[in-house]
Structures are given as structure tokens and as C-alpha cells.
Design a protein around this motif. Structure first.
Motif, PDB file in Angstrom:
ATOM      1  N   LYS A 211      -7.107  -0.038  -7.133  1.00 45.06           N
ATOM      2  CA  LYS A 211      -8.409   0.012  -7.783  1.00 45.06           C
ATOM      3  C   LYS A 211      -8.271  -0.503  -9.203  1.00 45.06           C
ATOM      4  O   LYS A 211      -7.425  -0.019  -9.969  1.00 45.06           O
ATOM      5  N   ASP A 212      -9.122  -1.467  -9.559  1.00 48.57           N
ATOM      6  CA  ASP A 212      -9.029  -2.100 -10.871  1.00 48.57           C
ATOM      7  C   ASP A 212      -7.586  -2.572 -11.075  1.00 48.57           C
ATOM      8  O   ASP A 212      -7.087  -3.356 -10.297  1.00 48.57           O
ATOM      9  N   GLU A 213      -6.933  -2.073 -12.128  1.00 45.91           N
ATOM     10  CA  GLU A 213      -5.552  -2.455 -12.381  1.00 45.91           C
ATOM     11  C   GLU A 213      -4.623  -1.255 -12.219  1.00 45.91           C
ATOM     12  O   GLU A 213      -3.653  -1.089 -12.944  1.00 45.91           O
ATOM     13  N   GLU A 214      -4.962  -0.412 -11.261  1.00 46.06           N
ATOM     14  CA  GLU A 214      -4.146   0.762 -10.977  1.00 46.06           C
ATOM     15  C   GLU A 214      -3.834   0.845  -9.491  1.00 46.06           C
ATOM     16  O   GLU A 214      -4.621   0.426  -8.644  1.00 46.06           O
ATOM     17  N   GLN A 216      -2.855   3.824  -6.837  1.00 44.36           N
ATOM     18  CA  GLN A 216      -2.844   5.272  -6.701  1.00 44.36           C
ATOM     19  C   GLN A 216      -2.292   5.648  -5.333  1.00 44.36           C
ATOM     20  O   GLN A 216      -2.737   5.135  -4.309  1.00 44.36           O
ATOM     21  N   THR A 226       0.383   7.482 -10.007  1.00 41.33           N
ATOM     22  CA  THR A 226      -0.335   6.265 -10.384  1.00 41.33           C
ATOM     23  C   THR A 226       0.544   5.344 -11.211  1.00 41.33           C
ATOM     24  O   THR A 226       1.307   5.794 -12.059  1.00 41.33           O
ATOM     25  N   ILE A 227       0.437   4.037 -10.962  1.00 42.28           N
ATOM     26  CA  ILE A 227       1.084   3.039 -11.810  1.00 42.28           C
ATOM     27  C   ILE A 227       0.083   1.945 -12.116  1.00 42.28           C
ATOM     28  O   ILE A 227      -0.837   1.672 -11.341  1.00 42.28           O
ATOM     29  N   GLY A 228       0.262   1.316 -13.277  1.00 45.06           N
ATOM     30  CA  GLY A 228      -0.571   0.168 -13.628  1.00 45.06           C
ATOM     31  C   GLY A 228      -0.022  -1.103 -13.011  1.00 45.06           C
ATOM     32  O   GLY A 228       1.192  -1.260 -12.857  1.00 45.06           O
ATOM     33  N   THR A 229      -0.901  -2.012 -12.644  1.00 46.97           N
ATOM     34  CA  THR A 229      -0.470  -3.241 -11.961  1.00 46.97           C
ATOM     35  C   THR A 229      -0.741  -4.498 -12.773  1.00 46.97           C
ATOM     36  O   THR A 229      -0.438  -5.600 -12.328  1.00 46.97           O
ATOM     37  N   GLU A 230      -1.290  -4.323 -13.983  1.00 43.37           N
ATOM     38  CA  GLU A 230      -1.719  -5.510 -14.724  1.00 43.37           C
ATOM     39  C   GLU A 230      -0.564  -6.423 -15.113  1.00 43.37           C
ATOM     40  O   GLU A 230      -0.737  -7.626 -15.273  1.00 43.37           O
ATOM     41  N   CYS A 244       7.191   4.511  -6.937  1.00 40.66           N
ATOM     42  CA  CYS A 244       5.987   5.335  -6.879  1.00 40.66           C
ATOM     43  C   CYS A 244       6.000   6.189  -5.613  1.00 40.66           C
ATOM     44  O   CYS A 244       5.707   7.390  -5.647  1.00 40.66           O
ATOM     45  N   ASN A 274       9.207   2.072 -15.446  1.00 39.78           N
ATOM     46  CA  ASN A 274       8.414   3.290 -15.607  1.00 39.78           C
ATOM     47  C   ASN A 274       9.355   4.495 -15.614  1.00 39.78           C
ATOM     48  O   ASN A 274       9.919   4.875 -14.591  1.00 39.78           O
TER      49      ASN A 274
END
Length: 642
Positions: A211-214, A216, A226-230, A244, A274
Motif C-alpha cells: 500500500k502506497d510505499e509500505e 505490511q 511494516t517496511i518502507g519500499t520507496e 520482514c 533495517n
């Protein structure tokens, strides 16, 4: 006549119970529970038509009348309570009731990690903040979570887990097959994991949602990770998804699955940037802290001192393992950090690693290596010589290496910084064993011994022994040649079978090492056989204070003290109490043996009654005992510097 009033806290508690029951559906059953273990309610879920589901959960209610929003959204919970909840078969819902707002804030016990609570911290402040959009505390959400938890707890080691990859509406332009392929390639070759599969044997589906840049990962809102993917490309996206997933499995207590994945990450040398995911994945190895460290080093935990480094260190030290294993792992971690930093880091950082290594060596009684590391720390950062804990630790390490004179110098400096009875005692101990009898006695006499206990018993007995030594040698200070005494003792038999043997031991005590414990013990045996219990007592005490866990020396000293008619019962009681304190059941065994061998006069045994009556009186009067500041592994004296 004043009428009794009902406490406000009781009123708020009852109000919170009624409010909670009202918040649950009418077809659910809410039962009151005993407050003894921190569980207030038990909830059993039924369908609207009255059909039983078999789904239950516990509730702990925490009410507040505060109007402060921050206090309404936080509560303090004891570490022991959290550990207890984790052992229960049913999940525990922590419900914070705010009377002013007539509203609840919720959190499941599994959302609170004990790894985040230091071992010496008795309680944790739990905060009820803003919730992720997939966390649901509505009745339907509670039911869903309780059911999912039941499924998780039923998962066996051989049960496959299916990972279901889904996309939110704003990611429809991304190809699901791309992520499915990346995830499949990142997993170990094992039937334990499937991706978007239809395996009938899989009893659990994990949702991996983009979802968006995450990204889950959760099971019906459980253990959201959760990790960011940007900033992720195909390469690091693969590794981060793997970490994760491993972190999720650890949090969900699916430890067999987590270890299989962690082993795969280690064998492949897979990294993540991370720190949280890396740390959680390292804990998948559980008590195998060697592998935990190996995976942490793969993730460069040694490159800098950050939250990952601190969390890993705390985790290693909290495990129920031998001191030797913990020490080796911590030494390797700190050494790896030093090797990476070399001379580029600030002096205080480099010094801290040498100090940590010193503590690790000291924990396994390698005091020579500990002193060497401590010296490196203070040479790099001289400010360590102004820190009381450092001076005390170095003093203790030197003392345990039988380097009494240098130990006393560190203790003297520590006393200048922190003048109290404990620091006086360890300095007096070092001065005593270095031969400075009068100086040691003067310090001991400054210590308050008004309240009986192991510490004050030891102070009083040691003062008694030192006074006797001063009278015997007619000197305030004696010189010790421990090396020569050790050589002479190696040539002698422990049995004093001839006058010549007695003379040899006397020469050691009178001319070479007046404070030698073993020589004193053997001479005391001879004196006790000559029916001179008071003189023998001092020899046995000398050995008992030299090797604190020598049960035979304490038992013999107790027997001599009972046989000597003019000793106060307080002195006799102190010897018996310290013998049990330092040696436990071994002291009792040696005492029983002496009684069976009839080496103790009946009159002395009868005197025990007065001694035990005195000790019983102390136990009844004191409010929580005093702990000795000298409790050393291997029976050697040590200051309480840890």
C-alpha cells in the motif's frame, strides 16, 4: 459518628466493569474473574443466534479518572504480569478506561514485547496511540483476532504457511506476479512456505499487503510488521521481505518456521539495512546466541553503536546460558566493533568497547584479561579514572588476582568519590589482605554495625580477627611473600604428623606469609586437637575469609566458637550465619559430620540453642535482610561492583 466512605478508586473500577460489559455485544458472555493475577474478565464469544464458537479471551481493566489525554492513553504494567500473560492459554486484552471521556483504549498483550523491557526494570509504560488502519478493536475485530491467535497457537512445526500477496487500490498498476516471483526466490526451499498457494494442508494465511510505499505483513491485524519500499529495488526488496517475514514469525512465536528462514538468511549472507527487522530475525535462533551474533554480524551490527547493537547485547545477556558462552559472544561482538572502528571513532567510543570486553572477561573470572582490557579503556579515555563504578570494578579484578596493594589504591580513589560503608569495607578488605592490619581495622571500626545481617556480621568478625592478628604479631602491618609461601606449601603434606611439620607451617605463618589461609587452617587443626578452640578459631576464620565458600573452614570455626566458653553468643551466631550464607547446605553437611564424629563437646552442642534463638530474634526483627557486598564466584572475596 463518621460513616465509612467508599474509595473513589473502587467506584471507578466498578464503573469500568459496567462500561466494558456494555461495550460488548449482548450475545457475548462476560464473566468476572479473580483479581489475584491481574485478570478481571473472561469473555466468551457466541454467535447472534446463541451458537457457541469456543473463542475466549481474558481482559485486564485499567481505569483512570484523569482528564489528561496522555494519562488516559497510557498505563504502567508490571513485567511479571506481562510474562504471566504470555504463559496463558488465552490471549489477554488490556483495556484502559478513561472515565472523563467514557471511552476505552485497547491493546492485546501480544502487541507488547518483553524484549523491550530491561531485565532490571520492574514495569513498563504501555501507550495506546493511533492505530494502523488494519487494526480493529471493534467486537468483530476482537473476535477475528482471538480466532487468529487460536490458529497461530495450533500451528505445528511441520504445518505449511501460505503467504498471500495482495495490493491496495492505489497499486493496481504494479504487476503482482513480479512481487510473487521475488518472494518465492527469497524463501528457502522448504514445503513450510508457499506463496499465493492453494495447499490444503496450510492452516495459516499471512497477508503481505502493498500500500502506497509500505509493505505490511500480518495475520488478521496480528503482529503487524511494516517496511518502507520507496528505496527498494528487486535485490534489497527480496532481502527485506525475507527479514520482514522472519521478524513476523518471531513475534507470532512460530519459532520453528522462523529459525528455518533465519538459517537460510545466514547461509545466503542476506542483509537488510533495517535494524529492527535484523534484530528480531537474530532472535529466531533463541538460545543459540552464537548464530544470533553471526546473523547480526552479517547485518553489520558491529559497524556502529545504535539501537540494533544495544538490543542485541541486552538480548544475549538476558538468555539463560552459561556465563562462559555469554562472555565469549560479547567479547566477539565488542572485538568485531573495535576491529571495524580501528582508530577512527572518538576515544570515548573506543574506550567503551574495551571496557565492555573487560566486563565480559570478568564475568567468567578471567581477571587477568579483564584488567588488561580495563587498562586499555582508561589509557584511551582517562576520564574512566574519575568514575566510581570503574574504579570499583578494576579494584575487584585486582583483588581476585590477589594483587591486594594495587587493588587498595583503586578502592582508595573510589572511597574519595563515594564515601559509604560498602566502599569502606572493600578498601578495608584489600588493606587487610595486603598486610596493613591497623589501617584495615580503623576502617572497619567506622562502619555502622548496628543492624545485624551478613554484611555487619562479616565486618564485626573480620575486625575481631584482625585485632587478634595484631596482638599475636605485635605489629600494625605484616609483610607477605605469597609466592614463597605457595612454594613451601607445595612441599608439605596436609597432615601434621610430626613436630617438624608443625614447625614448617609455623615458619610460613610467622616469617613468610602471616595471612596464608591454608597454612592457618592446618595449624588450626593441630590447635583444635590440643583442645585450644579459641586459638584454632582464628586459623579457621583466616581460611574462611580467604576462600568464602570453604564450608569445612566455616563449620570448624563454628565448632571452635561454640567450644570457647568466653565468646559472646553474637560472635558465635555471626560465624554460623555467615557459614550458611556463603556455603548453604554444604556448611550444614560439614557441621553434621563434626557432630557425628563426636568432635564437638555436648556442652557446645547445647550452646547452639542460645545461638539459634539469637538468630531467630534477628530474623523476626529485621525488615528485609541486608545483602553482603562480597559474593564471589569460586568462593573468592569480591566487591559488589557489578
Amino acid at each position: 459518628m463518621a460513616l465509612p466512605k467508599r474509595p473513589l478508586t473502587h467506584q471507578i473500577e466498578d464503573k469500568s466493569v459496567n462500561a466494558f460489559k456494555k461495550a460488548m455485544p449482548d450475545h457475548w458472555v462476560v464473566r468476572d474473574k479473580s483479581h489475584d493475577y491481574g485478570i478481571d474478565q473472561e469473555v466468551e464469544i457466541f454467535e447472534p443466534d446463541g451458537t457457541a464458537t469456543g473463542i475466549l479471551f481474558y481482559v485486564q481493566l485499567k481505569a483512570t479518572s484523569s482528564k489528561d489525554e496522555e494519562k488516559q492513553k497510557s498505563v504502567s504494567i508490571r513485567r511479571g504480569s506481562l510474562a504471566y500473560y504470555a504463559e496463558l492459554d488465552l490471549p489477554v486484552l488490556i483495556a484502559r478506561y478513561a472515565e472523563a471521556a467514557d471511552a476505552f483504549h485497547f491493546k492485546w498483550n501480544h502487541e507488547i514485547s518483553l524484549l523491550d523491557v530491561p531485565e532490571d526494570q520492574e514495569s513498563l509504560t504501555v501507550k495506546f496511540g493511533d492505530l494502523p488502519d488494519f487494526v480493529d478493536y471493534s467486537p468483530e475485530g476482537l473476535k477475528k483476532t482471538a480466532l487468529a491467535l487460536r490458529k497461530l497457537r495450533a500451528i505445528g512445526n511441520d504445518t505449511p504457511i501460505n503467504i498471500s500477496v495482495t495490493f491496495s487500490s492505489d497499486n493496481t498498476n504494479q504487476a503482482p506476479s513480479r512481487y510473487t516471483r521475488i518472494i518465492q526466490q527469497s524463501l528457502p526451499r522448504s514445503r513450510l512456505f508457499t506463496v499465493n498457494g492453494n495447499d490444503a494442508t496450510s492452516e495459516l494465511n499471512l497477508s503481505l499487503t502493498l500500500k502506497d510505499e509500505e509493505l505490511q505483513l500480518h495475520v488478521d491485524s496480528l503482529y503487524p510488521t511494516t517496511i518502507g519500499t520507496e528505496r527498494l529495488d528487486d535485490t534489497n526488496l527480496s532481502s527485506n521481505i525475507s527479514y520482514c517475514l522472519c521478524a513476523f514469525l518471531v513475534r507470532a512465536q512460530l519459532l520453528h518456521h522462523a529459525r528455518v528462514l533465519a538459517d537460510h538468511l545466514l547461509s545466503q549472507g542476506t542483509q537488510t539495512q533495517n535494524g529492527f527487522l535484523a534484530f528480531k530475525s537474530c532472535t529466531a535462533f533463541q538460545s543459540d546466541v552464537v548464530k544470533s551474533l553471526e546473523l547480526a554480524l552479517v547485518n553489520n551490527v558491529h559497524h556502529q553503536v545504535d539501537e540494533f547493537w544495544v538490543s542485541l547485547s541486552s538480548y544475549i545477556l538476558s538468555q539463560e546460558l552459561s556465563r562462559d558462552i555469554k562472555s565469549k559472544v560479547m567479547i566477539r561482538l565488542n572485538t568485531a566493533s573495535l576491529d571495524h572502528l580501528k582508530d577512527e571513532a572518538p576515544p570515548e567510543v573506543l574506550a567503551s568497547f574495551h571496557y565492555n570486553i573487560g566486563n565480559s572477561y570478568k564475568s567468567v573470572d578471567n581477571h587477568f584479561a579483564a584488567i588488561r582490557s580495563y587498562n586499555k579503556a582508561r589509557k584511551i579515555d582517562p576520564s574512566y579514572l574519575e568514575r566510581g563504578y570503574f574504579l570499583q570494578e578494576v579494584g575487584a579484578a585486582l583483588f581476585l588476582r590477589h594483587k591486594y596493594t594495587p587493588a587498595s589504591r583503586f578502592y582508595e580513589k573510589h572511597l574519595e568519590i563515594d564515601e559509604n560503608d560498602s566502599s569502606r569495607f572493600v578498601l578495608a578488605d584489600a588493606l587487610f589482605f595486603s598486610g596493613k592490619l591497623k589501617e584495615a581495622l580503623d576502617l572497619l571500626n567506622k562502619i555502622c554495625t548496628a543492624k545485624p545481617g551478613p554484611f555487619t556480621f562479616e565486618v564485626a568478625l573480620k575486625a575481631h580477627l584482625i585485632s587478634s592478628l595484631i596482638d599475636h604479631h605485635q605489629k600494625d602491618e605484616v609483610s607477605r611473600d605469597q609466592t614463597e609461601a605457595k612454594r613451601r606449601l607445595s612441599e608439605l603434606s596436609d597432615k601434621l604428623e610430626s613436630p617438624e611439620a608443625v614447625e614448617a607451617y609455623l615458619e610460613i605463618i610467622n616469617s613468610i606469609d602471616p595471612l596464608n589461609g591454608w597454612a592457618s587452617f592446618n595449624l588450626a587443626i593441630s590447635l583444635s586437637q590440643e583442645k585450644r578452640p579459641k586459638d584454632a578459631l582464628h586459623g579457621f576464620l583466616m581460611q574462611a575469609f580467604t576462600v568464602l565458600n570453604d564450608a569445612e573452614a566455616w563449620a570448624n570455626a563454628f565448632a571452635c566458637a561454640l567450644s570457647a566458653k568466653d565468646l559472646p553468643k553474637e560472635t558465635v551466631a555471626a560465624i554460623g550465619s555467615l557459614g550458611q550464607h556463603h556455603c548453604g547446605s554444604d556448611f550444614n553437611k560439614h557441621w553434621d559430620t563434626l557432630c557425628e564424629q563426636n568432635q564437638i563437646p555436648p556442652s557446645a552442642i547445647e550452646a547452639c540453642e542460645a545461638v539459634f534463638a539469637f538468630l531467630l530474634g534477628i530474623e523476626e526483627e529485621k525488615e528485609g535482610g541486608l545483602a553482603t557486598i562480597r559474593l564471589a564466584p569460586g568462593g573468592n572475596p569480591e566487591s559488589d561492583a557489578n
